[in-house]
Design an enzyme around this catalytic site. Structure first.
Site, mmCIF file in Angstrom:
data_model
loop_
_atom_site.group_PDB
_atom_site.id
_atom_site.type_symbol
_atom_site.label_atom_id
_atom_site.label_comp_id
_atom_site.label_asym_id
_atom_site.label_seq_id
_atom_site.Cartn_x
_atom_site.Cartn_y
_atom_site.Cartn_z
ATOM 1 N N HIS A 164 0.819 -1.210 0.000
ATOM 2 C CA HIS A 164 0.000 0.000 0.000
ATOM 3 C C HIS A 164 0.858 1.267 0.000
ATOM 4 O O HIS A 164 0.344 2.369 0.150
ATOM 5 C CB HIS A 164 -0.913 -0.030 1.239
ATOM 6 C CG HIS A 164 -2.038 0.940 1.211
ATOM 7 N ND1 HIS A 164 -2.184 1.943 2.145
ATOM 8 C CD2 HIS A 164 -3.076 1.074 0.364
ATOM 9 C CE1 HIS A 164 -3.267 2.643 1.892
ATOM 10 N NE2 HIS A 164 -3.831 2.144 0.811
ATOM 11 N N ASP B 139 -0.331 16.829 20.095
ATOM 12 C CA ASP B 139 0.111 17.987 20.879
ATOM 13 C C ASP B 139 0.831 18.996 19.978
ATOM 14 O O ASP B 139 0.418 19.261 18.862
ATOM 15 C CB ASP B 139 0.994 17.528 22.047
ATOM 16 C CG ASP B 139 0.219 16.716 23.076
ATOM 17 O OD1 ASP B 139 -1.028 16.746 23.030
ATOM 18 O OD2 ASP B 139 0.847 16.059 23.908
#
Length: 504
Positions: A247, A429
């Site tokens: 993939h 974050d």
């Protein structure tokens, strides 16, 4: 009263049909009776094979739920389950792991240290990611965020035009359409210039690729190979590999510049599809040591697929044109553990303020669900951005069932409505970004060969943050009762699709 002639004809035809069926049944019984030895041998072969598959599943089990399902099916319906197991259950890539060892994957961390490429601080801060990748964070890279198809393929074509000696071109899906022919023309031109051009495609993802397309490349000097070309599904020395797909989407020029991300080579990826409309996707280019690491991933795939070993340039110094650290993480079924899932679960576990995910497919394992829900429950802003439109019915249905589970536990799920969303990006974050080929589904985490780049530089974090904020503005938030408001038939179909999650 005499019966009507038509009634007699019908009765006669019905009787004749009954007689013919009886004769047919007798004939079948005669065939079976006359070949009892062959029938017994076939039944024995099926059960012996089922026993071998069962033992192998016990010895190589990754999840007890999946293994129990296989074992029960092998016991009760071996005639159906045995061929299915060879396609979907038999996981054996020892030959690929041997190639990794042959090409010195275990020595790459040491070699990076010798060349002064290792960013020791980032590697120390992210030990799990570095252990999963098998290499450290590499310093000195220059990166560029490529938003959508026009920017991505323009940059790739420019890099192809500027290449001096080698081009590695690898995609899961390549179509013989306008974009596909544009890229083929660019590769053919450079092959005629004398460059080494290697073209690697996945046999499943590119199943519609025409023979004329391939021959045209080969006649121009491009080396073309399907990932399973030398590993046919009924090959005696290996299992059927239909379920295991490469993939990765990767282009590398001159071992110097690499492109990784969600785009495949087809018109829909540049917005030329009426059904999908705008195609929202993300690629990234890296220049520097990370591009070399990406090239090594391609070299492994190429050797396994084609049998040809690409000679690596002998260098004592690798250019470091930028100031960013990048971790290159190839993952796949040759891994001993589900290392791709480990990496993303670790990122979710480390999140303190936010964990944003964009993915076209949401079919997470129980471990990934637990990590996401746990993060949301401790106050992390966990967001998942999915497409509103569908491209695969079963996966799209299953995503709604998982969406319902996650929303009930505080995860915010958004549906992108400005076209079709296909990007694979995470933001954790102010510290960490991933861009690559991994979907949040079992196939990417356990079955497919994938490639992810991890970034920690503030510049890339800010650029991705700005990009995703725009994407969320073009999406709608799923409310907690959205699933129950759907029709009962839809709910049943979605929950049924969820049961197929191990192979979706």
């Amino acid at each position: 009263m005499e019966p009507e002639p038509q009634a007699l004809d019908r009765d006669g035809a019905a009787a004749e049909t009954v007689i013919q069926d009886a004769v047919t049944d007798i004939s079948i019984l005669d065939v079976v009776a006359n070949n009892l030895g062959l029938v017994a041998a076939f039944v024995a072969l099926i059960y012996i094979t089922a026993g071998i598959c069962a033992v192998r599943e016990v010895m190589n089990s990754r999840t007890s739920q999946g293994s129990v399902a296989w074992l029960l099916s092998l016991f009760f319906i071996p005639y159906i389950t045995v061929p299915l197991y060879f396609v979907f259950g038999w996981r054996s890539f020892a030959d690929y792991a041997k190639i990794q060892a042959t090409l010195g994957r275990a020595e790459r961390a040491r070699r990076a240290d010798e060349l002064g490429l290792t960013d020791h601080e980032e590697t120390r801060d992210w030990p799990v990611l570095s252990r999963v990748a098998g290499v450290p964070f590499l310093a000195g890279n220059k990166t560029r965020l490529l938003i959508d198809g026009t920017a991505t393929f323009s940059a790739i074509k420019q890099a192809i035009e500027e290449a001096n000696h080698s081009i590695f071109f690898q995609f899961f899906a390549i179509h013989d359409d306008e974009l596909g022919r544009e890229m083929a023309d660019a590769l053919i031109a450079r092959a005629k210039d004398g460059l080494k051009v290697c073209f690697l495609y996945d046999d499943v993802g590119s199943h519609s690729l025409s023979n004329e397309f391939i021959v045209r490349l080969q006649e121009a000097g491009v080396k073309v190979c399907g990932f399973n070309e030398n590993h046919r599904f009924l090959r005696l020395l290996g299992p059927m590999r239909l379920n295991y797909r490469n993939h990765r989407k990767l282009v590398v020029t001159d071992f110097r510049v690499a492109f990784v991300g969600g785009h495949n080579v087809a018109d829909q990826y540049v917005g030329r599809s009426k059904w999908f409309g705008h195609w929202r996707d993300t690629h990234v280019s890296v220049e520097g040591p990370a591009a070399v690491a990406c090239a090594l991933s391609f070299v492994e795939d190429w050797l396994w697929a084609s049998g040809e070993r690409i000679e690596l340039p002998q260098v004592t110094e690798i250019p470091m044109p930028g100031d960013e650290s990048v971790l290159v993480m190839p993952t796949g079924p040759a891994d001993k553990l589900e290392e791709c899932a480990i990496a993303f679960v670790e990122a979710a576990a480390q999140a303190k303020q936010r964990f944003w995910i964009t993915t076209p497919y949401l079919v997470p394992s129980l471990d990934v669900q637990t990590a996401l829900c746990s993060a949301a429950m401790r106050g992390v802003d966990v967001r998942i951005l999915l497409p509103e439109k569908r491209d695969h019915w079963t996966v799209w249905l299953a995503s709604h069932a998982y969406e319902h589970i996650l929303v009930q536990r505080g995860v915010k799920v958004y549906r992108y409505s400005e076209g079709f969303l296909h990007q694979k990006v995470t933001l954790m974050d102010e510290d960490l970004v991933s861009i690559g080929t991994v979907n949040f589904d079992n196939r990417s985490f356990q079955i497919n060969f994938e490639l992810t780049l991890w970034f920690t530089h503030e510049r890339t974090v800010r650029n991705v943050e700005s990009m995703l904020e725009t994407d969320f503005q073009n999406a709608r938030l799923t409310w907690p009762d959205a699933f129950q408001s759907r029709s009962y038939v839809f709910q049943v179909l979605a929950q049924g699709a969820r049961l197929l999650s191990p192979i979706l």
